[in-house]
Design a protein around this motif. Sequence first.
Motif, PDB file in Angstrom:
ATOM      1  N   ASN A 140       0.865  -1.180   0.000  1.00 11.74           N
ATOM      2  CA  ASN A 140       0.000   0.000   0.000  1.00 11.74           C
ATOM      3  C   ASN A 140       0.902   1.231   0.000  1.00 11.74           C
ATOM      4  O   ASN A 140       1.513   1.550   1.020  1.00 11.74           O
ATOM      5  N   PRO A 141       1.000   1.947  -1.136  1.00  8.98           N
ATOM      6  CA  PRO A 141       1.975   3.038  -1.215  1.00  8.98           C
ATOM      7  C   PRO A 141       1.825   4.104  -0.142  1.00  8.98           C
ATOM      8  O   PRO A 141       2.815   4.723   0.256  1.00  8.98           O
ATOM      9  N   HIS A 142       0.599   4.352   0.348  1.00  5.94           N
ATOM     10  CA  HIS A 142       0.394   5.402   1.343  1.00  5.94           C
ATOM     11  C   HIS A 142       0.020   4.854   2.715  1.00  5.94           C
ATOM     12  O   HIS A 142      -0.545   5.555   3.540  1.00  5.94           O
ATOM     13  N   HIS A 143       0.370   3.577   2.961  1.00  9.57           N
ATOM     14  CA  HIS A 143       0.243   3.072   4.320  1.00  9.57           C
ATOM     15  C   HIS A 143       1.272   3.804   5.177  1.00  9.57           C
ATOM     16  O   HIS A 143       2.476   3.685   4.950  1.00  9.57           O
ATOM     17  N   GLU A 144       0.817   4.575   6.132  1.00  8.95           N
ATOM     18  CA  GLU A 144       1.790   5.364   6.899  1.00  8.95           C
ATOM     19  C   GLU A 144       2.488   4.490   7.935  1.00  8.95           C
ATOM     20  O   GLU A 144       3.619   4.089   7.782  1.00  8.95           O
ATOM     21  N   MET A 145       1.823   4.152   8.974  1.00  7.13           N
ATOM     22  CA  MET A 145       2.403   3.232   9.957  1.00  7.13           C
ATOM     23  C   MET A 145       1.284   2.784  10.874  1.00  7.13           C
ATOM     24  O   MET A 145       0.307   3.499  11.089  1.00  7.13           O
ATOM     25  N   GLY A 146       1.402   1.560  11.380  1.00  9.58           N
ATOM     26  CA  GLY A 146       0.357   1.023  12.238  1.00  9.58           C
ATOM     27  C   GLY A 146       0.952   0.210  13.359  1.00  9.58           C
ATOM     28  O   GLY A 146       2.128   0.349  13.719  1.00  9.58           O
ATOM     29  N   ASP A 147       0.139  -0.684  13.893  1.00  6.55           N
ATOM     30  CA  ASP A 147       0.568  -1.486  15.041  1.00  6.55           C
ATOM     31  C   ASP A 147       1.150  -2.836  14.647  1.00  6.55           C
ATOM     32  O   ASP A 147       1.478  -3.640  15.509  1.00  6.55           O
ATOM     33  N   ARG A 148       1.252  -3.085  13.337  1.00  3.79           N
ATOM     34  CA  ARG A 148       1.825  -4.370  12.925  1.00  3.79           C
ATOM     35  C   ARG A 148       3.247  -4.494  13.456  1.00  3.79           C
ATOM     36  O   ARG A 148       4.062  -3.576  13.359  1.00  3.79           O
ATOM     37  N   VAL A 149       3.543  -5.658  14.002  1.00  4.79           N
ATOM     38  CA  VAL A 149       4.889  -5.934  14.504  1.00  4.79           C
ATOM     39  C   VAL A 149       5.751  -6.404  13.337  1.00  4.79           C
ATOM     40  O   VAL A 149       5.403  -7.356  12.628  1.00  4.79           O
ATOM     41  N   ILE A 150       6.849  -5.734  13.121  1.00  4.02           N
ATOM     42  CA  ILE A 150       7.769  -6.071  12.030  1.00  4.02           C
ATOM     43  C   ILE A 150       8.461  -7.391  12.358  1.00  4.02           C
ATOM     44  O   ILE A 150       8.908  -7.612  13.492  1.00  4.02           O
ATOM     45  N   GLN A 151       8.531  -8.243  11.345  1.00  6.97           N
ATOM     46  CA  GLN A 151       9.067  -9.583  11.557  1.00  6.97           C
ATOM     47  C   GLN A 151      10.338  -9.805  10.746  1.00  6.97           C
ATOM     48  O   GLN A 151      10.581  -9.147   9.736  1.00  6.97           O
ATOM     49  N   ASP A 152      11.123 -10.752  11.198  1.00  7.01           N
ATOM     50  CA  ASP A 152      12.293 -11.155  10.442  1.00  7.01           C
ATOM     51  C   ASP A 152      11.822 -11.675   9.074  1.00  7.01           C
ATOM     52  O   ASP A 152      10.853 -12.436   8.988  1.00  7.01           O
ATOM     53  N   GLY A 153      12.469 -11.259   8.005  1.00 10.94           N
ATOM     54  CA  GLY A 153      12.055 -11.647   6.659  1.00 10.94           C
ATOM     55  C   GLY A 153      11.184 -10.625   5.973  1.00 10.94           C
ATOM     56  O   GLY A 153      10.825 -10.812   4.806  1.00 10.94           O
ATOM     57  N   ASP A 154      10.816  -9.544   6.658  1.00  6.43           N
ATOM     58  CA  ASP A 154       9.966  -8.508   6.064  1.00  6.43           C
ATOM     59  C   ASP A 154      10.767  -7.556   5.183  1.00  6.43           C
ATOM     60  O   ASP A 154      11.881  -7.143   5.540  1.00  6.43           O
ATOM     61  N   SER A 207      11.759  18.073   2.241  1.00  8.83           N
ATOM     62  CA  SER A 207      12.505  16.849   1.960  1.00  8.83           C
ATOM     63  C   SER A 207      11.500  15.735   1.736  1.00  8.83           C
ATOM     64  O   SER A 207      10.360  15.795   2.206  1.00  8.83           O
ATOM     65  N   ASP A 208      11.928  14.694   1.020  1.00 10.55           N
ATOM     66  CA  ASP A 208      11.065  13.540   0.757  1.00 10.55           C
ATOM     67  C   ASP A 208      11.950  12.469   0.138  1.00 10.55           C
ATOM     68  O   ASP A 208      12.478  12.656  -0.962  1.00 10.55           O
ATOM     69  N   THR A 209      12.138  11.378   0.837  1.00 14.96           N
ATOM     70  CA  THR A 209      12.963  10.303   0.298  1.00 14.96           C
ATOM     71  C   THR A 209      12.379   8.966   0.711  1.00 14.96           C
ATOM     72  O   THR A 209      11.699   8.865   1.733  1.00 14.96           O
ATOM     73  N   THR A 210      12.617   7.954  -0.115  1.00 12.25           N
ATOM     74  CA  THR A 210      12.168   6.605   0.191  1.00 12.25           C
ATOM     75  C   THR A 210      13.308   5.628  -0.050  1.00 12.25           C
ATOM     76  O   THR A 210      13.975   5.684  -1.093  1.00 12.25           O
ATOM     77  N   ARG A 211      13.490   4.742   0.909  1.00  9.57           N
ATOM     78  CA  ARG A 211      14.371   3.595   0.746  1.00  9.57           C
ATOM     79  C   ARG A 211      13.614   2.371   1.257  1.00  9.57           C
ATOM     80  O   ARG A 211      12.811   2.471   2.188  1.00  9.57           O
ATOM     81  N   THR A 212      13.855   1.231   0.621  1.00  6.78           N
ATOM     82  CA  THR A 212      13.218  -0.014   1.033  1.00  6.78           C
ATOM     83  C   THR A 212      14.295  -0.922   1.605  1.00  6.78           C
ATOM     84  O   THR A 212      15.280  -1.228   0.923  1.00  6.78           O
ATOM     85  N   VAL A 213      14.118  -1.299   2.855  1.00 10.19           N
ATOM     86  CA  VAL A 213      15.105  -2.116   3.557  1.00 10.19           C
ATOM     87  C   VAL A 213      14.527  -3.513   3.782  1.00 10.19           C
ATOM     88  O   VAL A 213      13.329  -3.749   3.586  1.00 10.19           O
ATOM     89  N   HIS A 214      15.372  -4.435   4.192  1.00  7.95           N
ATOM     90  CA  HIS A 214      14.922  -5.798   4.453  1.00  7.95           C
ATOM     91  C   HIS A 214      15.432  -6.249   5.811  1.00  7.95           C
ATOM     92  O   HIS A 214      16.586  -6.020   6.159  1.00  7.95           O
ATOM     93  N   VAL A 215      14.541  -6.890   6.562  1.00  8.25           N
ATOM     94  CA  VAL A 215      14.908  -7.411   7.882  1.00  8.25           C
ATOM     95  C   VAL A 215      15.503  -8.793   7.681  1.00  8.25           C
ATOM     96  O   VAL A 215      14.789  -9.758   7.349  1.00  8.25           O
ATOM     97  N   GLY A 216      16.801  -8.905   7.836  1.00 11.68           N
ATOM     98  CA  GLY A 216      17.475 -10.168   7.558  1.00 11.68           C
ATOM     99  C   GLY A 216      17.676 -10.370   6.071  1.00 11.68           C
ATOM    100  O   GLY A 216      17.512  -9.441   5.259  1.00 11.68           O
ATOM    101  N   GLU A 217      18.044 -11.584   5.693  1.00  6.84           N
ATOM    102  CA  GLU A 217      18.384 -11.867   4.302  1.00  6.84           C
ATOM    103  C   GLU A 217      17.134 -11.981   3.434  1.00  6.84           C
ATOM    104  O   GLU A 217      16.195 -12.689   3.775  1.00  6.84           O
TER     105      GLU A 217
END
Length: 373
Positions: free
Chosen positions: A212-226, A241-251
Amino acid sequence: MNATAPFTAEDYRARMERAARAAADAGLAGLLVAPGPDLVWLTGYAPTAETERLTLLVLAPGQDPVLVVPALEAPDAAQAPGAPALTFHDWTDGKDPYAATAALLDPRGRFGVSDNAWALHLLAFQKTLPGTAYAALTEALPMLRAVKDAAELELMTAAGAAADAAFEGIRAVRFAGRRESEVGADLARLLREHGHQQVDFTIVGSGPNGANPHHEMGDRVIQDGDMVVLDFGGLKDGYGSDTTRTVHVGEPTDEERRVHDIVREAQEAGFRAVRPGAACQDVDRAARAVITDAGYGEYFIHRTGHGIGVTTHEPPYMIEGERQVLVPGMCFSVEPGIYLPGRFGVRIEDIVTVTEDGGRRLNRTPREMAIVH
């Protein structure tokens, strides 16, 4: 409050003169500018609160700029950095501000009106001056704020560097086992620590929420593999300012790496399309072609970019059908993405300014996938 950018009364005078000339060139009798980003950019004045009392900058070719302002707010308006370039026309409660302002206007003119003007005020002018017509400012003068001067570019560059510093800081925090809202709070704190006076958004989309491009933030717990989409920005010294980076939790998986690489290639293609004389739609076409050719075209569901300046979203827009030509000094985002419903999303975004021979990124953090924990 007044704008914090270090501009002089002469800078604001020049902006107002340029705006009045642009209005005349567009066949307008003048501009009516209500409190909001246009008023800040033109005068440096931002009322402490927007109320039903009329505050209006009137710009017309061949006339001195006039700021119509409630008498009780006139002392604050007089402290604005652009005040020496203005004539003030104050009014007191119980008087009709529309009748008084009407004397400044061509009764049969067509006027550009700032987009955020209250309907209450515009309807009152239509009633007082039934022979007048009006057009939204972004429709009538879409390039009014689009081309930044050297001082504005310096402030934009500083805002981009501050956002980059916030990203470097967020890479060091723990993601797994924490809520999106907690990481978002960290991002907001980092933006402020690096000089932002205003945080406009902190999107933290983890796992399926990243689709969801405009999902801001919620109560979902971030998990390994996300996969986690981080999109954040705001105002520093009056500029965005406005920047986006996509990161990964673990490999990441091979598919996640492949999708991220496609978006990175698309973002690079969009950036390389930036040059004077190109059209806004050319940037969108270049980025979109990479994603479409890779088989993910139906999952790129938004425009490639938007202008940025004293607001974080403003004209022009990098989208098919927008033929506005790029000129040096324009600033906008380049932010393609792929969004796989129920699974994950990837977006990479830099703010870019047009130079004399191409483009320059205002965000310098690595665009390769970052691994977090």
